[in-house]
Design a protein around this motif. Sequence first.
Motif, short mmCIF file in Angstrom:
data_model
loop_
_atom_site.label_atom_id
_atom_site.label_comp_id
_atom_site.label_asym_id
_atom_site.label_seq_id
_atom_site.Cartn_x
_atom_site.Cartn_y
_atom_site.Cartn_z
N GLU A 118 -1.52 12.46 -0.69
CA GLU A 118 -2.26 13.18 0.34
C GLU A 118 -1.59 14.51 0.66
O GLU A 118 -2.25 15.54 0.84
CB GLU A 118 -2.34 12.34 1.62
CG GLU A 118 -3.38 11.25 1.58
CD GLU A 118 -4.78 11.81 1.39
OE1 GLU A 118 -5.11 12.82 2.03
OE2 GLU A 118 -5.54 11.24 0.60
N MET A 119 -0.25 14.46 0.74
CA MET A 119 0.50 15.67 1.08
C MET A 119 0.28 16.74 0.01
O MET A 119 0.06 17.91 0.33
CB MET A 119 1.99 15.29 1.15
CG MET A 119 2.88 16.31 1.78
SD MET A 119 2.75 16.28 3.56
CE MET A 119 2.62 18.01 3.88
N HIS B 242 6.69 1.29 -0.47
CA HIS B 242 8.15 1.23 -0.32
C HIS B 242 8.54 0.53 0.98
O HIS B 242 7.77 0.42 1.91
CB HIS B 242 8.81 2.59 -0.43
CG HIS B 242 8.51 3.50 0.70
ND1 HIS B 242 9.38 3.73 1.72
CD2 HIS B 242 7.42 4.23 0.96
CE1 HIS B 242 8.83 4.58 2.55
NE2 HIS B 242 7.65 4.89 2.12
N THR C 153 3.79 7.55 -3.42
CA THR C 153 3.06 6.78 -2.42
C THR C 153 1.77 7.51 -2.06
O THR C 153 1.62 8.69 -2.36
CB THR C 153 3.91 6.62 -1.15
OG1 THR C 153 3.98 7.89 -0.52
CG2 THR C 153 5.31 6.14 -1.48
N PRO C 154 0.81 6.81 -1.44
CA PRO C 154 -0.46 7.46 -1.09
C PRO C 154 -0.25 8.69 -0.22
O PRO C 154 -1.01 9.66 -0.30
CB PRO C 154 -1.23 6.39 -0.32
CG PRO C 154 -0.58 5.12 -0.63
CD PRO C 154 0.80 5.39 -1.07
N ILE C 155 0.79 8.66 0.61
CA ILE C 155 1.04 9.81 1.48
C ILE C 155 1.56 10.98 0.66
O ILE C 155 1.22 12.14 0.93
CB ILE C 155 2.02 9.44 2.61
CG1 ILE C 155 1.47 8.26 3.40
CG2 ILE C 155 2.26 10.60 3.53
CD1 ILE C 155 0.20 8.52 4.12
N ASP C 156 2.38 10.69 -0.35
CA ASP C 156 2.81 11.76 -1.28
C ASP C 156 1.58 12.45 -1.86
O ASP C 156 1.50 13.68 -1.92
CB ASP C 156 3.63 11.18 -2.43
CG ASP C 156 5.04 10.80 -2.00
OD1 ASP C 156 5.53 11.41 -1.05
OD2 ASP C 156 5.62 9.90 -2.62
N TYR D 110 -3.18 18.13 0.29
CA TYR D 110 -3.29 18.99 1.47
C TYR D 110 -2.66 20.36 1.20
O TYR D 110 -3.26 21.40 1.47
CB TYR D 110 -2.61 18.29 2.65
CG TYR D 110 -2.52 19.12 3.90
CD1 TYR D 110 -3.65 19.41 4.64
CD2 TYR D 110 -1.30 19.62 4.33
CE1 TYR D 110 -3.57 20.17 5.78
CE2 TYR D 110 -1.21 20.38 5.48
CZ TYR D 110 -2.35 20.65 6.20
OH TYR D 110 -2.26 21.41 7.32
N ASP D 111 -1.45 20.36 0.62
CA ASP D 111 -0.77 21.62 0.28
C ASP D 111 -1.64 22.46 -0.65
O ASP D 111 -1.77 23.67 -0.48
CB ASP D 111 0.56 21.34 -0.42
CG ASP D 111 1.66 21.06 0.58
OD1 ASP D 111 1.43 21.35 1.77
OD2 ASP D 111 2.71 20.54 0.18
N PHE E 234 0.82 -1.20 0.00
CA PHE E 234 0.00 0.00 0.00
C PHE E 234 0.86 1.26 0.00
O PHE E 234 0.64 2.17 -0.79
CB PHE E 234 -0.93 -0.02 1.22
CG PHE E 234 -1.81 1.18 1.31
CD1 PHE E 234 -2.94 1.27 0.52
CD2 PHE E 234 -1.51 2.22 2.17
CE1 PHE E 234 -3.75 2.38 0.59
CE2 PHE E 234 -2.33 3.33 2.24
CZ PHE E 234 -3.45 3.41 1.46
N PHE E 235 1.83 1.30 0.88
CA PHE E 235 2.67 2.50 0.95
C PHE E 235 3.78 2.49 -0.08
O PHE E 235 4.53 3.45 -0.20
CB PHE E 235 3.26 2.66 2.35
CG PHE E 235 2.27 3.15 3.34
CD1 PHE E 235 1.53 4.29 3.08
CD2 PHE E 235 2.07 2.50 4.54
CE1 PHE E 235 0.62 4.75 3.99
CE2 PHE E 235 1.16 2.96 5.44
CZ PHE E 235 0.42 4.08 5.17
#
Lengths: 217, 144
Positions: free
Chosen positions: A181-182, A165, A176-179, A185-186, A162-163
Motif C-alpha cells: 500500500e505504501m 509478521h 507485507t500488505p502495508i508495504d 501510495y508513493d 495477513f500482515f
Amino acid sequence: MDVYIKPSEKVAENEKKVVKLDDICEIVAPTKILEKLKKLEVVRIEAEKERNYLIDITDIIRLIQKVAPDATINNVGAKSTVIAYNPQLKKQNPVIKVILIGFVSLVLMAGSATAIMSFHTDAQIPQIFKNYHRLFFGEETEKPVLIYVSYSIGLASGIIIFFNHFFGKKIMDDPTPIDVEMTLYDHDVTETIVELLSDKDKQNPSEKEMGESHGLK
Amino acid sequence: MRVIKTILVILLGFGSGAVISGAVFAFISVLGVIPRLAGKTGTEKSIHIYEQAIVIGGVFGTVWGFFEFPVPIPKVLGVVIAFCIGIFYGCMAVSIAEVINVIPILTRRMRLEQGLFLFILAIAIGKLAGSLAYYVVPGFFLPD
C-alpha cells in the motif's frame, strides 16, 4: 554510440545544491563519455525552501546531446523525474519522530480496536455465537466463552498471517500488505506531482523554475 | 459426543476469526489510512510498528468486546484515546468517500475547478456537526 539512461521516478535531496545527472539516473555508456555525462548539471537549486522540481526526459536528452551529439539515447526508466528538495529533512528531531510514531501507533491501535468492535456489533457476531452454542450444546448461554476464546485466537492468527509478521519477525520473505500500500501510495503521489508540475509548465513555458510544490510532499 | 462437539466449536471459532480478521483488516489497509498517516508524519520507515499497533488493537478490541473486563485508565488518557479513535474514523470515512470518487465526480458534474479546499472543510464540519448531534442532542438517535 549507444547511451542508456534509467531515470528514477523520484529523488529526495536535502543538501546538494547542484543536482547532477548521476544523481537522478543510472547511465550506461562508453567509458570515454560516461564520466562527462555523469557530471552534467541537471538543475541548480536556488531557493532554500521545500520545493519539487520536475525534470522531463526531453530535458535530459537535450543535455546529453549537447556533449554527445552523435549518441543514440535509449531511455529505459521513468519519463520524468521529480526532485523533491527539502532542506528541513535532515534536521528532523529524533524525539519528535518518536512522538509522532507513538501518536500514529496510538491512533491505529485505538482505531482498529473500535473498528473490529463496531464490525462485531454491526454483524451481530455475539448473537451468532450464542446461536452456535445453542445448536451444538442444546443449551442457552449469555457468554459462550469457548467460542469467544477460539475466535479471538483465530482472529489474532488471521491478522498476523495477513500482515505477515509477528513482533518484528517476518513469517515469509514477501512484502507485507502495508508495504504494498505504501509503495502504491508513493507512486500515486509522485504521479500527481508530475501532472501538476507539467500542467504549470505548459501554462507558463517562459518560467524557468519548475513550479511550486503545491503543498504536496 | 460432547468432546467432539467441543472440538468442532473450537474449530468453528478459530476459522471464523481467521477469515473475519482477514476481511476486516484487508478493508482497513485497502483504504490507505496507514500509508497516508505515515506519509504525512514522514515516518514511512516505521510502518512495521504501525502494523504491530493494528494487530494489538484488533486483538484487544475483540477480547475486550466479548469479555468487557475493566481497564482502569485515567480520564485524561480516555480522552486522548477517544480523540485518536476520532482521527482514525475521520480518515476512514473520508477514505471510503474517496475510493468511490465522490468529490472528483461532484466537481466534474458541477464543472467546478476551484474550491476543493472548501468542499473538504465542508465535509469535516458536516461530520463534526453530525457526530455532535448524534451524541449530544437527546433523543436524536440515542435514547435519552
